[in-house]
Design an enzyme around this catalytic site. Structure first.
Site, PDB file in Angstrom:
ATOM      1  CE  LYS A 223      72.360  24.368  37.094  1.00  0.00           C
ATOM      2  NZ  LYS A 223      72.641  25.074  38.380  1.00  0.00           N
TER       3      LYS A 223
ATOM      4  CE1 TYR B 130      69.126  27.713  34.858  1.00  0.00           C
ATOM      5  CE2 TYR B 130      71.053  28.107  36.221  1.00  0.00           C
ATOM      6  CZ  TYR B 130      69.801  27.558  36.051  1.00  0.00           C
ATOM      7  OH  TYR B 130      69.226  26.853  37.071  1.00  0.00           O
TER       8      TYR B 130
HETATM    9  P1  NAD Z   1      72.564  22.615  48.812  1.00  0.00           P
HETATM   10  O1  NAD Z   1      73.943  22.713  49.349  1.00  0.00           O
HETATM   11  O2  NAD Z   1      71.540  23.564  49.316  1.00  0.00           O
HETATM   12  O3  NAD Z   1      71.993  21.146  49.028  1.00  0.00           O
HETATM   13  C1  NAD Z   1      72.756  20.007  48.702  1.00  0.00           C
HETATM   14  C2  NAD Z   1      72.228  18.821  49.480  1.00  0.00           C
HETATM   15  O4  NAD Z   1      73.053  17.686  49.196  1.00  0.00           O
HETATM   16  C3  NAD Z   1      72.272  19.041  50.997  1.00  0.00           C
HETATM   17  O5  NAD Z   1      71.077  18.587  51.573  1.00  0.00           O
HETATM   18  C4  NAD Z   1      73.444  18.186  51.450  1.00  0.00           C
HETATM   19  O6  NAD Z   1      73.271  17.682  52.771  1.00  0.00           O
HETATM   20  C5  NAD Z   1      73.410  17.054  50.431  1.00  0.00           C
HETATM   21  N1  NAD Z   1      74.689  16.363  50.281  1.00  0.00           N
HETATM   22  C6  NAD Z   1      74.815  15.039  50.134  1.00  0.00           C
HETATM   23  N2  NAD Z   1      76.104  14.695  50.074  1.00  0.00           N
HETATM   24  C7  NAD Z   1      76.825  15.822  50.188  1.00  0.00           C
HETATM   25  C8  NAD Z   1      78.211  16.114  50.196  1.00  0.00           C
HETATM   26  N3  NAD Z   1      79.137  15.132  50.066  1.00  0.00           N
HETATM   27  N4  NAD Z   1      78.587  17.397  50.306  1.00  0.00           N
HETATM   28  C9  NAD Z   1      77.683  18.386  50.407  1.00  0.00           C
HETATM   29  N5  NAD Z   1      76.353  18.174  50.412  1.00  0.00           N
HETATM   30  C10 NAD Z   1      75.925  16.903  50.306  1.00  0.00           C
HETATM   31  O7  NAD Z   1      72.694  22.722  47.215  1.00  0.00           O
HETATM   32  P2  NAD Z   1      71.517  23.034  46.195  1.00  0.00           P
HETATM   33  O8  NAD Z   1      71.501  24.487  45.915  1.00  0.00           O
HETATM   34  O9  NAD Z   1      70.284  22.382  46.650  1.00  0.00           O
HETATM   35  O10 NAD Z   1      72.080  22.322  44.858  1.00  0.00           O
HETATM   36  C11 NAD Z   1      71.962  20.939  44.640  1.00  0.00           C
HETATM   37  C12 NAD Z   1      71.926  20.661  43.129  1.00  0.00           C
HETATM   38  O11 NAD Z   1      70.809  21.339  42.571  1.00  0.00           O
HETATM   39  C13 NAD Z   1      73.131  21.141  42.352  1.00  0.00           C
HETATM   40  O12 NAD Z   1      73.435  20.257  41.319  1.00  0.00           O
HETATM   41  C14 NAD Z   1      72.689  22.475  41.785  1.00  0.00           C
HETATM   42  O13 NAD Z   1      73.354  22.845  40.593  1.00  0.00           O
HETATM   43  C15 NAD Z   1      71.240  22.190  41.520  1.00  0.00           C
HETATM   44  N6  NAD Z   1      70.403  23.408  41.535  1.00  0.00           N
HETATM   45  C16 NAD Z   1      69.555  23.628  40.507  1.00  0.00           C
HETATM   46  C17 NAD Z   1      68.748  24.737  40.493  1.00  0.00           C
HETATM   47  C18 NAD Z   1      67.790  24.976  39.368  1.00  0.00           C
HETATM   48  O14 NAD Z   1      67.194  26.037  39.309  1.00  0.00           O
HETATM   49  N7  NAD Z   1      67.578  24.002  38.492  1.00  0.00           N
HETATM   50  C19 NAD Z   1      68.840  25.665  41.541  1.00  0.00           C
HETATM   51  C20 NAD Z   1      69.700  25.408  42.600  1.00  0.00           C
HETATM   52  C21 NAD Z   1      70.484  24.267  42.591  1.00  0.00           C
END
Ligand code: NAD
Length: 371
Positions: free
Chosen positions: A137, A222
């Site tokens: 999401k 949320y």
């Molecule tokens: P994050 O920044 O920690 O991780 C993102 C990952 O994507 C990294 O490994 C990064 O290297 C990669 N990536 C690939 N292409 C990229 C680009 N062009 N720019 C930046 N990063 C790139 O982020 P996250 O917190 O893991 O969030 C990722 C997704 O998960 C989002 O959509 C976020 O909303 C979702 N999320 C959901 C929950 C939940 O509880 N359901 C919690 C956190 C995040």
């Protein structure tokens, strides 16, 4: 592929066939916890960042889902994950070559855990490779993109699920059950407070193209989603007001704080706050003719705490992502219908509300929502 139970039965009868068993069966044998019926969902995680890491850890306790592959642009992360999770080289991909996953029989589904603005293109590519998609999401940057993702998965005959882990959370589900059984009577009002203070101004969450917006996309969703499953209806109008205290950090199109109000067909209303500038905001409150429900915290990683007019909710905490992935295996393989949906169309509904909230902040007017 056979079920864990079939597999255990086979072991009991004979070990002769063991060298010929597929990787999936080995995964079953390694899974810990109670025996679960059904096929094991073999998942490749795309995006090995903060949340991807959390999901991978949680999947180690799954009985019906197993991490079998990775997709990442960082070779050193792939190496680390390979050794930590015993992932063979042939199940590792980067963002250029992951379309080749279509030829990989060890992967059933790809879990997309990358920045929001990348979800659409990545989902369509995974669908075209013939693999089921689990997408984080918000599913996309807007409802039109979300609908394109739904259409692509339908055309490719694969399932699209959105990572709504809280739809499987026991205290949340108890409130949904009480509402469905009429224990609250007519629902009147919902309050959803969702926010935290965001740090690093350079992160993708504050980049309009990669995030699709600001706090509303990331955390306000949320309260939007919660208003729908707590009230049990789809909203028909929205009004919204945006405030910004730090325009240098929160650039044009990246919202810092939005308050919004949703109207529902029964006359119930929701009043919500979405922000990247305040902490301790993770609270749902529902009030109704015959009682109330409170969840605080309501959507964090848990334990979720809650009470209703009938007393404190005592359901034990289980790691959300473990439950989610086991349930998603059942949805994908057994067509199990969750109490609160997690399919692509459910994601599009939230995106339609997000689009309408942004329109309402710009126009200052009430905006109609059509699902
Ligand atoms: P994050 O920044 O920690 O991780 C993102 C990952 O994507 C990294 O490994 C990064 O290297 C990669 N990536 C690939 N292409 C990229 C680009 N062009 N720019 C930046 N990063 C790139 O982020 P996250 O917190 O893991 O969030 C990722 C997704 O998960 C989002 O959509 C976020 O909303 C979702 N999320 C959901 C929950 C939940 O509880 N359901 C919690 C956190 C995040």
């Amino acid at each position: 592929m056979t079920s864990r139970r079939d597999f255990l039965e086979k072991i009991a009868v004979s070990t002769i066939g063991l060298p010929f068993l597929s990787f999936a069966n080995t995964a079953c044998a390694e899974a810990e916890g109670p025996v679960a019926d059904g096929k094991v969902l073999r998942v490749a995680i795309m995006g090995l960042g903060g949340y991807g890491t959390r999901v991978a850890e949680a999947m180690q306790s799954c009985t019906r889902a197993k991490l079998t592959g990775v997709i990442s642009g960082t070779p050193s992360k792939i190496k680390d994950w390979q050794s930590k999770y015993n992932i063979p080289e042939k199940n590792c991909y980067n963002y250029e070559n992951f379309d080749n996953i279509k030829n990989n029989p060890d992967i059933d589904a790809v879990y997309i855990i990358t920045p929001n603005g990348l979800h659409k293109e990545q989902t369509i590519r995974v669908a075209n490779a013939g693999k089921h998609v689990i997408c984080e999401k918000p599913m996309a940057n807007n409802a039109r993109d979300g609908q394109e993702m739904v259409n692509a998965c339908k055309a490719a005959n694969v399932k699209l699920l959105i990572g709504y882990r809280i739809h499987f959370e026991p205290k949340t589900l108890e409130i949904v059950r009480m509402r469905m059984d009429g224990e609250f009577g007519k629902v009147k009002f919902f309050q959803g407070l969702s926010g935290f203070t965001i740090g690093d101004p350079k992160q993708w969450r504050l980049n309009k193209e990669l995030a699709g917006g600001g706090a509303l996309m990331d955390i306000g969703i949320y309260a939007i989603n919660g208003s729908r499953y707590m009230i049990g209806e789809e909203p028909i109008w929205v009004t919204a007001q945006e405030t910004k205290t730090d325009p240098a950090k929160f650039k044009d199109g990246v919202d810092e704080t939005i308050q919004f109000q949703l109207g529902f067909p029964s006359g119930a209303v929701a009043s919500c706050l979405s922000t990247y500038a305040m902490n301790n905001l993770d609270r749902f409150f529902l009030t109704a003719e015959k009682g109330y429900a409170l969840l605080y915290p309501s959507t964090g990683y848990g334990p979720i705490e809650g009470e209703t007019h009938k007393g404190k909710l005592m359901h034990p905490h289980k790691t959300h992502q473990t439950v989610q992935m086991d349930e998603m295996a059942a949805i994908i393989f057994d067509d199990k219908k969750p109490v609160v949906p997690v399919d692509g169309q459910e994601g599009v509904k939230d995106m339609k509300i997000i689009d309408a909230i942004y329109e309402a902040t710009r126009s200052g007017k009430s905006v109609d929502i059509r699902m």
